[in-house]
Design a protein around this motif. Structure first.
Motif, PDB file in Angstrom:
ATOM      1  N   THR A 147       0.972  -1.152   0.272  1.00  0.00           N
ATOM      2  CA  THR A 147       0.095  -0.135   0.090  1.00  0.00           C
ATOM      3  C   THR A 147       0.817   1.257   0.022  1.00  0.00           C
ATOM      4  OG1 THR A 147      -1.695  -0.985   1.178  1.00  0.00           O
ATOM      5  CG2 THR A 147      -1.730   1.187   1.195  1.00  0.00           C
ATOM      6  N   LEU A 148       1.826   1.251   1.010  1.00  0.00           N
ATOM      7  CA  LEU A 148       2.891   2.520   0.877  1.00  0.00           C
ATOM      8  C   LEU A 148       3.530   2.815  -0.649  1.00  0.00           C
ATOM      9  CD1 LEU A 148       4.495   1.957   4.509  1.00  0.00           C
ATOM     10  CD2 LEU A 148       2.976   3.696   3.670  1.00  0.00           C
ATOM     11  N   VAL A 149       3.701   1.806  -0.993  1.00  0.00           N
ATOM     12  CA  VAL A 149       4.566   1.859  -2.590  1.00  0.00           C
ATOM     13  C   VAL A 149       3.505   2.348  -3.489  1.00  0.00           C
ATOM     14  CG1 VAL A 149       5.673   0.475  -4.254  1.00  0.00           C
ATOM     15  CG2 VAL A 149       6.162  -0.012  -2.122  1.00  0.00           C
ATOM     16  N   VAL A 150       2.408   1.864  -3.416  1.00  0.00           N
ATOM     17  CA  VAL A 150       1.483   2.229  -4.380  1.00  0.00           C
ATOM     18  C   VAL A 150       1.060   3.530  -4.204  1.00  0.00           C
ATOM     19  CG1 VAL A 150      -1.141   1.895  -5.233  1.00  0.00           C
ATOM     20  CG2 VAL A 150       0.313  -0.134  -4.726  1.00  0.00           C
ATOM     21  N   VAL A 151       0.803   4.133  -2.942  1.00  0.00           N
ATOM     22  CA  VAL A 151       0.549   5.581  -2.619  1.00  0.00           C
ATOM     23  C   VAL A 151       1.454   6.336  -3.008  1.00  0.00           C
ATOM     24  CG1 VAL A 151       0.468   7.224  -0.766  1.00  0.00           C
ATOM     25  CG2 VAL A 151      -1.037   5.053  -0.725  1.00  0.00           C
ATOM     26  N   ALA A 152       2.843   5.800  -2.771  1.00  0.00           N
ATOM     27  CA  ALA A 152       4.071   6.774  -3.091  1.00  0.00           C
ATOM     28  C   ALA A 152       4.324   6.864  -4.621  1.00  0.00           C
ATOM     29  CB  ALA A 152       5.369   6.134  -2.509  1.00  0.00           C
ATOM     30  N   GLU A 153       3.908   5.876  -5.432  1.00  0.00           N
ATOM     31  CA  GLU A 153       3.846   5.979  -6.772  1.00  0.00           C
ATOM     32  C   GLU A 153       2.936   6.888  -7.145  1.00  0.00           C
ATOM     33  OE1 GLU A 153       5.905   5.478 -10.536  1.00  0.00           O
ATOM     34  OE2 GLU A 153       6.421   5.092  -8.616  1.00  0.00           O
ATOM     35  N   LEU A 154       1.720   6.804  -6.924  1.00  0.00           N
ATOM     36  CA  LEU A 154       0.527   7.490  -7.303  1.00  0.00           C
ATOM     37  C   LEU A 154       0.798   9.080  -6.868  1.00  0.00           C
ATOM     38  CD1 LEU A 154      -2.548   5.349  -6.256  1.00  0.00           C
ATOM     39  CD2 LEU A 154      -1.462   6.045  -8.750  1.00  0.00           C
ATOM     40  N   LEU A 202      16.186  11.703  -7.472  1.00  0.00           N
ATOM     41  CA  LEU A 202      16.327  11.810  -6.167  1.00  0.00           C
ATOM     42  C   LEU A 202      15.029  11.984  -5.408  1.00  0.00           C
ATOM     43  CD1 LEU A 202      17.586  11.775  -3.340  1.00  0.00           C
ATOM     44  CD2 LEU A 202      18.295  14.152  -3.670  1.00  0.00           C
ATOM     45  N   THR A 203      14.246  12.857  -6.155  1.00  0.00           N
ATOM     46  CA  THR A 203      12.768  13.529  -5.610  1.00  0.00           C
ATOM     47  C   THR A 203      11.870  12.247  -5.696  1.00  0.00           C
ATOM     48  OG1 THR A 203      13.131  15.560  -6.423  1.00  0.00           O
ATOM     49  CG2 THR A 203      10.788  15.070  -6.129  1.00  0.00           C
ATOM     50  N   GLY A 204      11.865  11.652  -7.027  1.00  0.00           N
ATOM     51  CA  GLY A 204      11.108  10.438  -7.042  1.00  0.00           C
ATOM     52  C   GLY A 204      11.363   9.157  -5.890  1.00  0.00           C
ATOM     53  N   ALA A 205      12.711   9.206  -5.651  1.00  0.00           N
ATOM     54  CA  ALA A 205      13.134   7.865  -4.702  1.00  0.00           C
ATOM     55  C   ALA A 205      12.659   8.582  -3.224  1.00  0.00           C
ATOM     56  CB  ALA A 205      14.696   7.659  -4.483  1.00  0.00           C
ATOM     57  N   LEU A 206      12.624   9.858  -3.084  1.00  0.00           N
ATOM     58  CA  LEU A 206      11.901  10.143  -1.618  1.00  0.00           C
ATOM     59  C   LEU A 206      10.630  10.085  -1.420  1.00  0.00           C
ATOM     60  CD1 LEU A 206      13.903  13.686  -1.270  1.00  0.00           C
ATOM     61  CD2 LEU A 206      14.394  11.572  -0.203  1.00  0.00           C
ATOM     62  N   HIS A 207       9.909   9.756  -2.261  1.00  0.00           N
ATOM     63  CA  HIS A 207       8.383   9.423  -2.373  1.00  0.00           C
ATOM     64  C   HIS A 207       8.383   8.127  -1.713  1.00  0.00           C
ATOM     65  CE1 HIS A 207       6.083  12.685  -4.098  1.00  0.00           C
ATOM     66  NE2 HIS A 207       7.163  12.735  -4.936  1.00  0.00           N
ATOM     67  N   HIS A 208       9.331   7.317  -2.114  1.00  0.00           N
ATOM     68  CA  HIS A 208       9.388   5.874  -1.381  1.00  0.00           C
ATOM     69  C   HIS A 208       9.878   5.657  -0.225  1.00  0.00           C
ATOM     70  CE1 HIS A 208       7.441   4.224  -5.553  1.00  0.00           C
ATOM     71  NE2 HIS A 208       8.217   4.937  -5.744  1.00  0.00           N
TER      72      HIS A 208
END
Length: 246
Positions: free
Chosen positions: A171-178, A199-205
């Motif tokens: 759930t956390l990964v899906v929320v981060a990617e969305l 880096l910004t994209g990685a911070l979401h996860h």
């Protein structure tokens, strides 16, 4: 050094623990062994409901920054070679337009003490000299005071415990990617390198990584809060659209 040895913080931890245990006892007749997990979820929802005004402020600030993007780009064009002048002019512009560049940090900063208390409750076997009753609770066999990393190291726990952790992490990964795809941050006209985008994209996860090492109760808080954040920001983006501001 443990900050909760400081008497005021120790008293706060004890009060939070007693309140959470009381809510759990209140829920137990209705939901049984999942009462502790449900209590954590209800606390999370209460905190996020209280922080709705901060979320609205964040959305308005993003819209205002989008409206100011052309002027920020012009400032960068004129003063790009003078970083101090550029910073001063940028802050003056924000001040003149009543825009806070830090409004987006308010929901996260406001939740930090709550998450810190929740973490402290579920890593202590004793609080105020008494056995911690919250450590007796689990969610479908996954102990609320144990992290996935601990389970993997010890190799203990039923299969359902790993399913619970797996569901939360997924759930956390899906929320981060969305969030990464649908909630692009407002750019102020400054150039963004490919490395910075990565880096910004990685911070979401990053939250999903943190959830591996914190007690299940804290991971549950992160999951519910993350899903709330995504839904709230999508709704507020519709009410305060960035394209309309631009």
């Amino acid at each position: 050094m443990d900050p909760f040895t400081f008497p005021p913080l120790a008293a706060l931890l004890n009060a939070a623990s007693v309140a959470l245990a009381g809510l759990t006892d209140l829920l137990s007749p209705a939901v049984g062994t999942t009462a502790g997990a449900l209590a954590v979820v209800l606390v999370t929802l209460l905190v996020r409901a209280v922080l709705i005004p901060a979320g609205v402020s964040q959305a308005r600030s993003e819209q205002a920054r989008a409206r100011l993007t052309p002027r920020l780009r012009e400032l960068r064009r004129r003063h790009g070679k003078d970083p101090e002048r550029l910073q001063r002019e940028t802050l003056d512009l924000y001040r003149a337009e009543h825009v806070s560049p830090f409004a987006g940090m308010l929901p996260t900063l406001a939740q930090a003490p709550v998450l810190g208390l929740l973490y402290a409750i579920f890593v202590r076997s004793e609080i105020a000299g008494r056995a911690n009753p919250m450590l007796e609770h689990d969610l479908f066999g996954a102990p609320l005071g144990t992290s996935l990393a601990q389970l993997l190291v010890t190799g203990g726990g039923p299969a359902t415990a790993f399913l619970v952790y797996g569901a939360l992490l997924a759930t956390l990964v899906v929320v981060a990617e969305l969030s990464r795809r649908l909630l692009q941050p407002v750019q102020d006209g400054s150039p963004v390198s490919p490395g910075m985008r990565l880096l910004t994209g990685a911070l979401h996860h990053l939250t999903a990584v943190v959830a591996l090492f914190v007690p299940l109760a804290a991971a549950l808080y992160l999951t519910v809060s993350g899903a709330w954040t995504l839904g709230q920001r999508l709704l507020l983006r519709r009410r305060h659209p960035l394209d309309a501001a631009a």
